[in-house]
Design a protein around this motif. Structure first.
Motif, PDB file in Angstrom:
ATOM      1  N   THR A  24       0.956  -1.180  -0.032  1.00 39.04           N
ATOM      2  CA  THR A  24       0.029  -0.094  -0.046  1.00 39.04           C
ATOM      3  C   THR A  24       1.119   1.190  -0.039  1.00 39.04           C
ATOM      4  O   THR A  24       0.632   2.217  -0.708  1.00 39.04           O
ATOM      5  CB  THR A  24      -0.901   0.027   1.190  1.00 39.04           C
ATOM      6  OG1 THR A  24      -1.776  -1.257   1.485  1.00 39.04           O
ATOM      7  CG2 THR A  24      -1.644   1.000   1.143  1.00 39.04           C
ATOM      8  N   LEU A  25       2.049   1.357   0.704  1.00 37.64           N
ATOM      9  CA  LEU A  25       2.950   2.390   0.807  1.00 37.64           C
ATOM     10  C   LEU A  25       3.477   2.686  -0.662  1.00 37.64           C
ATOM     11  O   LEU A  25       3.743   3.757  -0.651  1.00 37.64           O
ATOM     12  CB  LEU A  25       3.945   2.135   1.887  1.00 37.64           C
ATOM     13  CG  LEU A  25       3.500   2.212   3.294  1.00 37.64           C
ATOM     14  CD1 LEU A  25       4.441   1.781   4.232  1.00 37.64           C
ATOM     15  CD2 LEU A  25       3.034   3.504   3.842  1.00 37.64           C
ATOM     16  N   ALA A  26       3.897   1.464  -1.344  1.00 37.45           N
ATOM     17  CA  ALA A  26       4.570   1.735  -2.654  1.00 37.45           C
ATOM     18  C   ALA A  26       3.689   2.131  -3.645  1.00 37.45           C
ATOM     19  O   ALA A  26       4.115   2.516  -4.607  1.00 37.45           O
ATOM     20  CB  ALA A  26       5.215   0.298  -2.820  1.00 37.45           C
ATOM     21  N   LEU A  27       2.466   1.461  -3.617  1.00 37.31           N
ATOM     22  CA  LEU A  27       1.561   1.671  -4.836  1.00 37.31           C
ATOM     23  C   LEU A  27       0.259   2.707  -4.582  1.00 37.31           C
ATOM     24  O   LEU A  27      -0.416   2.478  -5.766  1.00 37.31           O
ATOM     25  CB  LEU A  27       0.945   0.300  -5.213  1.00 37.31           C
ATOM     26  CG  LEU A  27       1.990  -0.811  -5.386  1.00 37.31           C
ATOM     27  CD1 LEU A  27       1.516  -2.137  -5.652  1.00 37.31           C
ATOM     28  CD2 LEU A  27       3.083  -0.517  -6.590  1.00 37.31           C
ATOM     29  N   THR A  28       0.163   3.315  -3.775  1.00 35.83           N
ATOM     30  CA  THR A  28      -0.892   4.203  -3.611  1.00 35.83           C
ATOM     31  C   THR A  28      -0.331   5.761  -3.002  1.00 35.83           C
ATOM     32  O   THR A  28       0.781   5.959  -2.673  1.00 35.83           O
ATOM     33  CB  THR A  28      -1.900   3.671  -2.458  1.00 35.83           C
ATOM     34  OG1 THR A  28      -1.418   3.967  -1.141  1.00 35.83           O
ATOM     35  CG2 THR A  28      -2.315   2.200  -3.073  1.00 35.83           C
ATOM     36  N   THR A  29      -1.459   6.548  -3.027  1.00 34.84           N
ATOM     37  CA  THR A  29      -0.984   7.981  -2.588  1.00 34.84           C
ATOM     38  C   THR A  29      -0.792   8.113  -1.298  1.00 34.84           C
ATOM     39  O   THR A  29      -0.088   8.834  -0.637  1.00 34.84           O
ATOM     40  CB  THR A  29      -2.226   8.804  -2.830  1.00 34.84           C
ATOM     41  OG1 THR A  29      -3.653   8.528  -2.270  1.00 34.84           O
ATOM     42  CG2 THR A  29      -2.410   8.925  -4.509  1.00 34.84           C
ATOM     43  N   LEU A  30      -1.133   7.090  -0.415  1.00 38.09           N
ATOM     44  CA  LEU A  30      -0.638   7.025   0.989  1.00 38.09           C
ATOM     45  C   LEU A  30       0.716   6.802   1.227  1.00 38.09           C
ATOM     46  O   LEU A  30       1.015   6.951   2.352  1.00 38.09           O
ATOM     47  CB  LEU A  30      -1.984   6.124   1.874  1.00 38.09           C
ATOM     48  CG  LEU A  30      -3.064   6.329   2.008  1.00 38.09           C
ATOM     49  CD1 LEU A  30      -3.982   5.484   2.765  1.00 38.09           C
ATOM     50  CD2 LEU A  30      -3.555   7.945   2.450  1.00 38.09           C
ATOM     51  N   GLY A  31       1.392   6.395   0.297  1.00 43.77           N
ATOM     52  CA  GLY A  31       2.798   6.392   0.747  1.00 43.77           C
ATOM     53  C   GLY A  31       3.438   7.404   0.613  1.00 43.77           C
ATOM     54  O   GLY A  31       4.618   7.451   1.466  1.00 43.77           O
ATOM     55  N   HIS A  32       2.869   8.591   0.259  1.00 44.71           N
ATOM     56  CA  HIS A  32       3.760   9.917   0.384  1.00 44.71           C
ATOM     57  C   HIS A  32       2.994  10.777   0.724  1.00 44.71           C
ATOM     58  O   HIS A  32       3.613  11.939   1.219  1.00 44.71           O
ATOM     59  CB  HIS A  32       4.278  10.299  -1.055  1.00 44.71           C
ATOM     60  CG  HIS A  32       3.298  10.517  -1.958  1.00 44.71           C
ATOM     61  ND1 HIS A  32       2.464   9.301  -2.853  1.00 44.71           N
ATOM     62  CD2 HIS A  32       2.400  11.616  -2.510  1.00 44.71           C
ATOM     63  CE1 HIS A  32       1.750  10.028  -3.776  1.00 44.71           C
ATOM     64  NE2 HIS A  32       1.436  11.469  -3.304  1.00 44.71           N
ATOM     65  N   LYS A  33       1.680  10.983   1.014  1.00 41.35           N
ATOM     66  CA  LYS A  33       0.963  12.008   1.649  1.00 41.35           C
ATOM     67  C   LYS A  33       1.468  12.076   3.229  1.00 41.35           C
ATOM     68  O   LYS A  33       1.695  11.079   4.049  1.00 41.35           O
ATOM     69  CB  LYS A  33      -0.541  11.848   1.663  1.00 41.35           C
ATOM     70  CG  LYS A  33      -1.072  12.103   0.350  1.00 41.35           C
ATOM     71  CD  LYS A  33      -2.677  11.957   0.279  1.00 41.35           C
ATOM     72  CE  LYS A  33      -3.257  12.687  -1.107  1.00 41.35           C
ATOM     73  NZ  LYS A  33      -4.754  12.831  -0.993  1.00 41.35           N
ATOM     74  N   GLN A  34       1.560  13.503   3.522  1.00 41.76           N
ATOM     75  CA  GLN A  34       2.043  13.975   4.709  1.00 41.76           C
ATOM     76  C   GLN A  34       1.167  14.297   5.668  1.00 41.76           C
ATOM     77  O   GLN A  34      -0.129  14.761   5.062  1.00 41.76           O
ATOM     78  CB  GLN A  34       3.264  14.672   4.686  1.00 41.76           C
ATOM     79  CG  GLN A  34       4.553  14.139   4.097  1.00 41.76           C
ATOM     80  CD  GLN A  34       5.124  12.746   4.568  1.00 41.76           C
ATOM     81  OE1 GLN A  34       5.403  12.976   5.778  1.00 41.76           O
ATOM     82  NE2 GLN A  34       5.092  11.686   3.848  1.00 41.76           N
ATOM     83  N   PRO A  35       1.263  14.544   7.087  1.00 43.81           N
ATOM     84  CA  PRO A  35       0.176  15.236   7.809  1.00 43.81           C
ATOM     85  C   PRO A  35      -0.153  16.627   7.183  1.00 43.81           C
ATOM     86  O   PRO A  35       0.796  17.334   6.777  1.00 43.81           O
ATOM     87  CB  PRO A  35       1.141  15.353   9.242  1.00 43.81           C
ATOM     88  CG  PRO A  35       1.999  14.062   9.289  1.00 43.81           C
ATOM     89  CD  PRO A  35       2.594  13.873   7.815  1.00 43.81           C
ATOM     90  N   GLY A  36      -1.450  16.937   7.433  1.00 43.51           N
ATOM     91  CA  GLY A  36      -1.778  17.945   6.993  1.00 43.51           C
ATOM     92  C   GLY A  36      -2.610  17.578   5.270  1.00 43.51           C
ATOM     93  O   GLY A  36      -3.355  18.610   5.052  1.00 43.51           O
ATOM     94  N   ALA A  37      -2.128  16.883   4.964  1.00 38.68           N
ATOM     95  CA  ALA A  37      -2.879  16.585   3.620  1.00 38.68           C
ATOM     96  C   ALA A  37      -4.356  15.807   3.687  1.00 38.68           C
ATOM     97  O   ALA A  37      -4.378  15.156   4.554  1.00 38.68           O
ATOM     98  CB  ALA A  37      -2.007  15.460   2.854  1.00 38.68           C
ATOM     99  N   PRO A  38      -5.166  16.324   2.633  1.00 36.69           N
ATOM    100  CA  PRO A  38      -6.490  15.838   2.707  1.00 36.69           C
ATOM    101  C   PRO A  38      -6.517  14.477   1.977  1.00 36.69           C
ATOM    102  O   PRO A  38      -5.878  14.225   1.181  1.00 36.69           O
ATOM    103  CB  PRO A  38      -7.246  17.014   1.813  1.00 36.69           C
ATOM    104  CG  PRO A  38      -6.412  17.602   0.994  1.00 36.69           C
ATOM    105  CD  PRO A  38      -4.866  17.448   1.677  1.00 36.69           C
ATOM    106  N   VAL A  39      -7.704  13.738   2.450  1.00 35.92           N
ATOM    107  CA  VAL A  39      -7.899  12.453   1.794  1.00 35.92           C
ATOM    108  C   VAL A  39      -9.616  12.355   1.906  1.00 35.92           C
ATOM    109  O   VAL A  39     -10.307  12.846   2.588  1.00 35.92           O
ATOM    110  CB  VAL A  39      -7.284  11.261   2.610  1.00 35.92           C
ATOM    111  CG1 VAL A  39      -5.888  11.147   2.674  1.00 35.92           C
ATOM    112  CG2 VAL A  39      -7.764  11.340   4.047  1.00 35.92           C
ATOM    113  N   ASN A  40      -9.989  11.628   0.790  1.00 35.33           N
ATOM    114  CA  ASN A  40     -11.336  11.361   0.847  1.00 35.33           C
ATOM    115  C   ASN A  40     -11.660  10.065   1.443  1.00 35.33           C
ATOM    116  O   ASN A  40     -10.975   8.990   1.419  1.00 35.33           O
ATOM    117  CB  ASN A  40     -11.593  11.082  -0.781  1.00 35.33           C
ATOM    118  CG  ASN A  40     -11.484  12.252  -1.803  1.00 35.33           C
ATOM    119  OD1 ASN A  40     -11.703  13.235  -1.505  1.00 35.33           O
ATOM    120  ND2 ASN A  40     -10.918  11.993  -2.976  1.00 35.33           N
TER     121      ASN A  40
END
Length: 206
Positions: A163-179
């Motif tokens: 999941t960390l390697a193949l999705t946006t959650l691998g690089h989104k940092q604190p403060g980033a919005p998510v759906n």
């Protein structure tokens, strides 16, 4: 219907601002294979309709209501996005039932890395808290995840290396919005409990 199993990490190529909407051009060679006008593709968990398709790119119109209710309005050329095509009838349900209808947005609050996984805590809108339970399912940026812990205003999920390697959650940092999309089954259960069971049918004579 989707399952929250991201097929590829795509990219926003261009964003065109329209009067009451935005037109996105996105690149995703996997999800565009065999794509046609009118097909559905989930982009960060939002079900969008293919308007045009050429090579590895497709365009989709996003109306103002969707921009307001999701984090798609924060995307810009170069942004990475999670992409998934609908699951065909008879296909494997690898995650859980995902509609692509975002219920709200959260914010990544903190990341706690471990040797082989990472714990991510996300803020939770108050009107969604009742649908999120420990060990239940939730969709974050289109990713089907299992809730580790839930409070009245936050929840946490564990992310494996894939999941960390193949999705946006691998690089989104604190403060980033998510759906966020909660489990639709929980909403149906709530509605049935609110209105009670169906009235008994009168006995038939004869």
């Amino acid at each position: 219907m989707f399952t929250g199993i991201v097929e590829e990490l795509g990219e926003v190529v261009a964003v065109e601002e329209l009067a009451d909407a935005s037109r996105f051009r996105l690149r995703g060679p996997v999800v565009t294979e065999g794509a046609r006008h009118g097909d559905s593709i989930a982009v960060n968990g939002v079900c969008l309709t293919v308007v045009e398709h050429e090579g590895a790119e497709f365009t989709a119109d996003v109306m103002a209501e969707t921009l307001k209710r999701s984090s798609l309005g924060a995307l810009a050329p170069g942004s990475r996005v999670n992409l998934e095509r609908p699951t065909p009838v008879g296909g494997r349900l690898g995650g859980h039932l995902v509609q692509g209808h975002v219920d709200g947005t959260g914010t990544i609050l903190r990341r706690e890395p471990s040797e082989h996984w990472e714990l991510v805590t996300v803020s939770l809108p108050g009107d969604l808290a009742r649908y999120v339970v420990e060990k239940g399912s939730i969709t974050v940026d289109g990713i089907s995840l299992t809730v580790v812990e839930a409070t009245d205003d936050t929840f946490s999920v564990s992310l494996i290396p894939t999941t960390l390697a193949l999705t946006t959650l691998g690089h989104k940092q604190p403060g980033a919005p998510v759906n966020l999309e909660v489990d639709v089954l929980a909403k149906y259960v709530e509605r049935m409990l609110r209105y009670g069971t169906a009235p008994e049918q009168p006995a038939q004579e004869g």
